[in-house]
Motif scaffolding. Structure first.
Motif, PDB file in Angstrom:
ATOM      1  N   TYR A 116       0.838  -1.197   0.000  1.00 46.04           N
ATOM      2  CA  TYR A 116       0.000   0.000   0.000  1.00 46.04           C
ATOM      3  C   TYR A 116       0.870   1.243   0.000  1.00 46.04           C
ATOM      4  N   CYS A 117       1.910   1.246   0.827  1.00 43.82           N
ATOM      5  CA  CYS A 117       2.795   2.413   0.913  1.00 43.82           C
ATOM      6  C   CYS A 117       3.476   2.687  -0.421  1.00 43.82           C
ATOM      7  N   GLY A 118       4.057   1.663  -0.996  1.00 47.75           N
ATOM      8  CA  GLY A 118       4.854   1.862  -2.201  1.00 47.75           C
ATOM      9  C   GLY A 118       4.057   2.076  -3.467  1.00 47.75           C
ATOM     10  N   TRP A 119       2.797   1.604  -3.490  1.00 47.94           N
ATOM     11  CA  TRP A 119       2.045   1.627  -4.740  1.00 47.94           C
ATOM     12  C   TRP A 119       0.806   2.515  -4.700  1.00 47.94           C
ATOM     13  N   LEU A 120       0.321   2.876  -3.517  1.00 45.32           N
ATOM     14  CA  LEU A 120      -0.912   3.642  -3.431  1.00 45.32           C
ATOM     15  C   LEU A 120      -0.828   4.886  -2.552  1.00 45.32           C
ATOM     16  N   CYS A 121      -0.150   4.800  -1.438  1.00 44.56           N
ATOM     17  CA  CYS A 121      -0.207   5.852  -0.415  1.00 44.56           C
ATOM     18  C   CYS A 121       0.054   7.246  -0.984  1.00 44.56           C
ATOM     19  N   PRO A 122      -0.886   8.185  -0.820  1.00 42.07           N
ATOM     20  CA  PRO A 122      -0.677   9.543  -1.344  1.00 42.07           C
ATOM     21  C   PRO A 122       0.458  10.284  -0.647  1.00 42.07           C
ATOM     22  N   HIS A 123       0.721   9.935   0.614  1.00 39.13           N
ATOM     23  CA  HIS A 123       1.840  10.585   1.307  1.00 39.13           C
ATOM     24  C   HIS A 123       3.169  10.131   0.711  1.00 39.13           C
ATOM     25  N   PHE A 124       3.285   8.833   0.427  1.00 38.96           N
ATOM     26  CA  PHE A 124       4.545   8.325  -0.108  1.00 38.96           C
ATOM     27  C   PHE A 124       4.810   8.860  -1.506  1.00 38.96           C
ATOM     28  N   SER A 125       3.766   9.099  -2.285  1.00 39.35           N
ATOM     29  CA  SER A 125       3.971   9.697  -3.608  1.00 39.35           C
ATOM     30  C   SER A 125       4.527  11.107  -3.486  1.00 39.35           C
ATOM     31  N   VAL A 126       4.110  11.833  -2.449  1.00 35.69           N
ATOM     32  CA  VAL A 126       4.683  13.162  -2.191  1.00 35.69           C
ATOM     33  C   VAL A 126       6.139  13.019  -1.755  1.00 35.69           C
ATOM     34  N   VAL A 127       6.412  12.029  -0.899  1.00 31.71           N
ATOM     35  CA  VAL A 127       7.786  11.773  -0.449  1.00 31.71           C
ATOM     36  C   VAL A 127       8.708  11.559  -1.647  1.00 31.71           C
ATOM     37  N   PHE A 229       8.734  10.285   9.241  1.00 37.07           N
ATOM     38  CA  PHE A 229       7.316  10.013   9.465  1.00 37.07           C
ATOM     39  C   PHE A 229       6.960   8.615   8.970  1.00 37.07           C
ATOM     40  N   CYS A 230       7.385   8.290   7.752  1.00 39.42           N
ATOM     41  CA  CYS A 230       7.051   6.982   7.185  1.00 39.42           C
ATOM     42  C   CYS A 230       7.663   5.850   8.004  1.00 39.42           C
ATOM     43  N   ARG A 231       8.850   6.045   8.511  1.00 35.83           N
ATOM     44  CA  ARG A 231       9.559   4.958   9.190  1.00 35.83           C
ATOM     45  C   ARG A 231       9.176   4.804  10.649  1.00 35.83           C
ATOM     46  N   PHE A 232       8.880   5.917  11.346  1.00 33.24           N
ATOM     47  CA  PHE A 232       8.721   5.833  12.796  1.00 33.24           C
ATOM     48  C   PHE A 232       7.390   6.342  13.334  1.00 33.24           C
TER      49      PHE A 232
END
Length: 338
Positions: A116-127, A229-232
């Protein structure tokens, strides 16, 4: 399938076989992932507009797929239903859907990791977007990175750093933060009201405070604490990682340790492309517990496939699962014991 190359190279030694890496998948896999990210980001922005999912503080009920979603407590509050019926309504209309959704989500994480994080998460796409812009501006994907990334791209061409890109990095971070602040508000108030007040510059006091505070906090987070944020901090990512770690057969990035010398030479000066491209700043060739926050974005796998394109033995990294995943971890333990 055992790695016969490893047994041939060292017939006199006891070697735990590791499943050979699969052939590198087409490079359009990253385009595929980008399409998923863009589509989900659009869903994140427009879901409240079309009442696909939001909670309306004014109406005091949620919306789901264009329909009102209530807990069925109106009759109880009016004194026409018993507490038992109200409790059943809460269980059926709130807890069961939540537990079912959480169960499916955690099952997917248990099987495939933080997909979900790598393929969908809108926050991770900003990252990832800000990472790339910051690399152009400073040669580093984060202000906390001690050293610059290798001055070469995966294809061997030089990477150019230009401080003028900071004029794009900062506005991009603030712009994403503002967009997030407005969108988050539409999950709580009617979108037509929020966007109408915004376009007319007639935000209410509470709306202005919310958007201003959220934009400030998110701007700082996007500029300085994206990976932290993503890691912790992110609970969604944490529960995915815990479910993933509990499954020894889960999909993981496998590494052919017997050919580690090829990996160290994939870029000039013995630097590794997979380390350079990881958006979470992990070392993809490491043991699973050190890859706790891996988002399965497979950028390391694609980078390895590109740098080893002319190597007849193929890439060193690939997604592996089930017994191959177990053997991959066993290979790390065997190497440590030797």
């Amino acid at each position: 399938m055992p790695d016969t190359t490893m047994r041939t190279a060292a017939p006199a030694r006891t070697v735990i076989p590791i499943a050979p890496a699969e052939a590198a998948e087409p490079r359009n896999r990253q385009r595929q992932r980008l399409a998923f990210q863009v589509a989900f980001f659009a869903l994140f922005v427009f879901a409240p507009v079309f009442d696909l999912f939001r909670y309306d503080l004014d109406a005091d009920h949620a919306w789901l797929l264009g329909m009102e979603w209530r807990l069925g407590l109106d009759e109880f509050l009016a004194g026409r239903e018993s507490a038992t019926v109200a409790g059943i309504n809460i269980i059926v209309r709130l807890f069961l859907p939540l537990f079912a959704a959480a169960g499916v989500f955690l099952w997917a994480a248990w099987k495939w990791g933080r997909m979900y994080c790598g393929w969908l998460c809108p926050h991770f796409s900003v990252v990832e977007t800000i990472n790339k812009l910051m690399v152009r501006a400073s040669g580093k994907p984060s202000v906390w990175e001690r050293h610059r990334l290798p001055p070469w791209k995966v294809d061997g061409s030089p990477t150019r750093v230009d401080v003028r890109w900071w004029a794009v990095v900062v506005p991009a971070a603030i712009g994403f933060a503002f967009l997030w602040a407005v969108v988050l508000l539409t999950y709580l108030l009617p979108p037509a009201e929020v966007y109408g007040n915004l376009f007319r510059a007639e935000l209410t006091r509470n709306q202005l405070i919310f958007i201003s505070a959220a934009t400030t906090v998110l701007s700082l987070e996007f500029l300085f604490a994206r990976h932290l944020f993503c890691r912790f901090v992110c609970a969604v990512g944490l529960f995915q990682s815990l479910a993933w770690m509990a499954n020894r057969n889960a999909m993981v990035v496998g590494f052919r340790r017997a050919r580690a010398s090829d990996c160290a030479r994939c870029l000039p000066e013995r630097q590794s492309a997979c380390d350079a491209v990881c958006p979470m700043r992990l070392r993809p060739r490491n043991i699973k517990r050190h890859m706790f926050t891996c988002t399965q974005c497979r950028q390391c796998i694609d980078a390895c496939g590109q740098t080893q394109n002319d190597n007849p033995n193929g890439p060193l990294l690939a997604w592996v699962k089930d017994e191959a995943a177990r053997q991959n971890e066993a290979g790390f333990r065997a190497q440590k014991e030797r």
